[in-house]
Design a protein around this motif. Structure first.
Motif, PDB file in Angstrom:
ATOM      1  N   GLU A   1       0.901  -0.914   0.088  1.00  0.00           N
ATOM      2  CA  GLU A   1       0.194   0.027  -0.560  1.00  0.00           C
ATOM      3  C   GLU A   1       0.920   1.475   0.042  1.00  0.00           C
ATOM      4  N   GLU A   2       2.782   1.210   0.607  1.00  0.00           N
ATOM      5  CA  GLU A   2       2.843   1.951   0.293  1.00  0.00           C
ATOM      6  C   GLU A   2       3.873   2.337  -1.158  1.00  0.00           C
ATOM      7  N   GLY A   3       3.695   1.802  -1.651  1.00  0.00           N
ATOM      8  CA  GLY A   3       3.827   1.489  -3.071  1.00  0.00           C
ATOM      9  C   GLY A   3       5.625   0.862  -2.601  1.00  0.00           C
ATOM     10  N   LYS A   4       5.722   0.115  -2.327  1.00  0.00           N
ATOM     11  CA  LYS A   4       7.324  -0.939  -1.983  1.00  0.00           C
ATOM     12  C   LYS A   4       7.300  -1.847  -2.594  1.00  0.00           C
ATOM     13  N   PRO A   5       8.312  -1.891  -3.277  1.00  0.00           N
ATOM     14  CA  PRO A   5       8.357  -3.861  -4.403  1.00  0.00           C
ATOM     15  C   PRO A   5       8.553  -4.508  -3.030  1.00  0.00           C
ATOM     16  N   HIS A   6       7.736  -5.791  -4.359  1.00  0.00           N
ATOM     17  CA  HIS A   6       8.059  -6.958  -2.707  1.00  0.00           C
ATOM     18  C   HIS A   6       8.221  -8.283  -3.600  1.00  0.00           C
ATOM     19  N   LEU A   7       9.077  -9.186  -3.253  1.00  0.00           N
ATOM     20  CA  LEU A   7       8.944 -10.593  -4.158  1.00  0.00           C
ATOM     21  C   LEU A   7       8.157 -11.151  -3.583  1.00  0.00           C
ATOM     22  N   LYS A   8       7.794 -12.495  -4.095  1.00  0.00           N
ATOM     23  CA  LYS A   8       6.404 -13.387  -3.302  1.00  0.00           C
ATOM     24  C   LYS A   8       7.472 -14.385  -2.697  1.00  0.00           C
ATOM     25  N   ASP A   9       8.890 -15.247  -3.127  1.00  0.00           N
ATOM     26  CA  ASP A   9       9.351 -15.792  -2.151  1.00  0.00           C
ATOM     27  C   ASP A   9       9.832 -14.936  -1.303  1.00  0.00           C
ATOM     28  N   GLY A  10       9.685 -13.842  -0.898  1.00  0.00           N
ATOM     29  CA  GLY A  10      10.054 -13.292   0.287  1.00  0.00           C
ATOM     30  C   GLY A  10      11.403 -12.589   0.345  1.00  0.00           C
ATOM     31  N   LYS A  11      12.106 -12.427  -0.486  1.00  0.00           N
ATOM     32  CA  LYS A  11      12.726 -11.711  -0.792  1.00  0.00           C
ATOM     33  C   LYS A  11      13.450 -10.261  -0.992  1.00  0.00           C
ATOM     34  N   HIS A  12      13.855  -9.457  -0.392  1.00  0.00           N
ATOM     35  CA  HIS A  12      13.590  -8.006  -0.421  1.00  0.00           C
ATOM     36  C   HIS A  12      14.359  -7.575  -1.823  1.00  0.00           C
ATOM     37  N   ILE A  13      13.408  -6.433  -2.419  1.00  0.00           N
ATOM     38  CA  ILE A  13      14.104  -5.860  -3.662  1.00  0.00           C
ATOM     39  C   ILE A  13      14.071  -4.204  -3.292  1.00  0.00           C
ATOM     40  N   SER A  14      14.754  -3.339  -4.576  1.00  0.00           N
ATOM     41  CA  SER A  14      14.791  -1.947  -4.755  1.00  0.00           C
ATOM     42  C   SER A  14      15.110  -1.920  -6.179  1.00  0.00           C
ATOM     43  N   ILE A  15      14.331  -1.055  -6.271  1.00  0.00           N
ATOM     44  CA  ILE A  15      14.565  -0.576  -7.713  1.00  0.00           C
ATOM     45  C   ILE A  15      14.916   1.035  -8.181  1.00  0.00           C
ATOM     46  N   THR A  16      15.177   0.635  -9.782  1.00  0.00           N
ATOM     47  CA  THR A  16      15.380   2.340  -9.532  1.00  0.00           C
ATOM     48  C   THR A  16      15.990   2.342 -11.139  1.00  0.00           C
ATOM     49  N   HIS A  17      15.660   3.275 -11.906  1.00  0.00           N
ATOM     50  CA  HIS A  17      16.024   3.847 -13.183  1.00  0.00           C
ATOM     51  C   HIS A  17      16.271   5.853 -13.330  1.00  0.00           C
ATOM     52  N   SER A  18      16.901   5.599 -14.047  1.00  0.00           N
ATOM     53  CA  SER A  18      17.115   6.891 -14.732  1.00  0.00           C
ATOM     54  C   SER A  18      18.267   7.410 -16.067  1.00  0.00           C
ATOM     55  N   PHE A  19      17.314   7.752 -16.952  1.00  0.00           N
ATOM     56  CA  PHE A  19      17.757   7.728 -18.333  1.00  0.00           C
ATOM     57  C   PHE A  19      17.900   6.687 -19.150  1.00  0.00           C
ATOM     58  N   SER A  20      19.247   5.987 -19.213  1.00  0.00           N
ATOM     59  CA  SER A  20      19.756   5.368 -19.748  1.00  0.00           C
ATOM     60  C   SER A  20      20.390   4.226 -18.549  1.00  0.00           C
ATOM     61  N   TYR A  21      20.361   3.726 -17.391  1.00  0.00           N
ATOM     62  CA  TYR A  21      20.113   3.035 -16.771  1.00  0.00           C
ATOM     63  C   TYR A  21      19.214   2.409 -15.671  1.00  0.00           C
ATOM     64  N   SER A  22      19.083   1.290 -15.280  1.00  0.00           N
ATOM     65  CA  SER A  22      18.287   0.575 -14.696  1.00  0.00           C
ATOM     66  C   SER A  22      18.658  -0.196 -13.737  1.00  0.00           C
ATOM     67  N   GLY A  23      18.622  -0.622 -12.388  1.00  0.00           N
ATOM     68  CA  GLY A  23      19.258  -1.203 -11.159  1.00  0.00           C
ATOM     69  C   GLY A  23      17.643  -2.144 -10.749  1.00  0.00           C
ATOM     70  N   ILE A  24      18.879  -3.098 -10.086  1.00  0.00           N
ATOM     71  CA  ILE A  24      17.792  -3.280  -8.985  1.00  0.00           C
ATOM     72  C   ILE A  24      18.655  -4.284  -7.937  1.00  0.00           C
ATOM     73  N   ILE A  25      18.142  -4.336  -6.668  1.00  0.00           N
ATOM     74  CA  ILE A  25      18.691  -5.424  -5.614  1.00  0.00           C
ATOM     75  C   ILE A  25      18.311  -5.967  -5.034  1.00  0.00           C
ATOM     76  N   VAL A  26      18.740  -7.024  -5.215  1.00  0.00           N
ATOM     77  CA  VAL A  26      17.731  -8.608  -4.553  1.00  0.00           C
ATOM     78  C   VAL A  26      18.663  -8.993  -3.485  1.00  0.00           C
ATOM     79  N   SER A  27      18.242  -9.190  -1.757  1.00  0.00           N
ATOM     80  CA  SER A  27      18.791  -9.562  -0.537  1.00  0.00           C
ATOM     81  C   SER A  27      17.945 -10.480   0.184  1.00  0.00           C
ATOM     82  N   ASP A  28      18.305 -10.923   1.171  1.00  0.00           N
ATOM     83  CA  ASP A  28      17.104 -11.481   2.444  1.00  0.00           C
ATOM     84  C   ASP A  28      17.306 -11.023   3.229  1.00  0.00           C
ATOM     85  N   GLU A  29      17.919  -9.360   2.890  1.00  0.00           N
ATOM     86  CA  GLU A  29      17.369  -8.195   4.022  1.00  0.00           C
ATOM     87  C   GLU A  29      16.848  -6.924   3.375  1.00  0.00           C
ATOM     88  N   ASN A  30      16.947  -5.977   4.212  1.00  0.00           N
ATOM     89  CA  ASN A  30      16.237  -4.968   4.141  1.00  0.00           C
ATOM     90  C   ASN A  30      17.576  -4.709   2.657  1.00  0.00           C
TER      91      ASN A  30
END
Length: 207
Positions: free
Chosen positions: A74-103
């Motif tokens: 509800e806050e707009g924070k992304p999640h993965l169904k398997d419970g791992k943490h994910i954060s997402i970004t993109h800026s012009f010509s690049y995008s990135g994600i980080i996936v982890s067991d932790e925040n």
């Protein structure tokens, strides 16, 4: 364009970065989207935003996921169904994600001179150690760090200027620390960053 860079961290976290060269249609030919995601892409007026959104789905595939594995709270924070943490970004010509067991949090920013004009909006404590030398690079790291931490921090209302402090650092060392203090929460963070093609990617881990 294939995956630009992958970084594996000691705490079972991985960073994935994509250089966005493909067109919107090129991306769409290579993936299946949930109906809600397709509607979201169709509703974006900016082709640049469409390509950024779709490139993140390519990164999900590189990490072993699909668009169907990703959801938002509800806050707009992304999640993965398997419970791992994910954060997402993109800026012009690049995008990135980080996936982890932790925040975790990630942010990519283009290094632009105009960041000097808005520095007073997100710097307070950091004014004590920032100098004219490499000013844009330093400001971009600080902004990226605070953006990454904002994505990790639970309470809304967190102020970049008042609640997050980036500890003095050397920009070429690509390693730093930060603190966030807000309401009942106080948290220390490890910061890592890399610079490429006039961009800065910062990712944050809880320390």
């Amino acid at each position: 364009m294939p995956l630009y860079k992958t970084i594996t961290l000691e705490n079972n976290s991985r960073v994935y970065i994509w250089k966005i060269d493909e067109s919107r249609d090129d991306f769409l030919k290579r993936m299946d989207l949930k109906p809600t995601s397709q509607e979201r892409v169709n509703g974006m007026k900016s082709v640049q935003h469409q390509r950024g959104f779709l490139s993140v789905r390519m990164l999900l595939a590189e990490a072993g996921y699909s668009d169907f594995d990703l959801f938002y709270d509800e806050e707009g924070k992304p999640h993965l169904k398997d419970g791992k943490h994910i954060s997402i970004t993109h800026s012009f010509s690049y995008s990135g994600i980080i996936v982890s067991d932790e925040n975790v949090g990630i942010d990519i920013e283009m290094q632009r001179d105009k960041i000097e004009v808005i520095a007073h909006k997100f710097l307070k404590y950091e004014f004590e150690y920032t100098t004219d030398s490499d000013y844009v690079r330093i400001l971009t790291v600080i902004w990226g760090a605070k953006e990454a931490i904002y994505k990790m921090f639970p309470p809304r209302g967190l102020s970049f200027k008042d609640h997050v402090k980036v500890i003095p650092f050397q920009v070429d060392e690509q390693l730093g620390k930060a603190w966030a203090h807000f309401e009942e929460v106080a948290q220390k963070y490890q910061l890592h960053w890399l610079e490429f093609d006039g961009y800065t990617c910062v990712y944050a881990l809880e320390d």
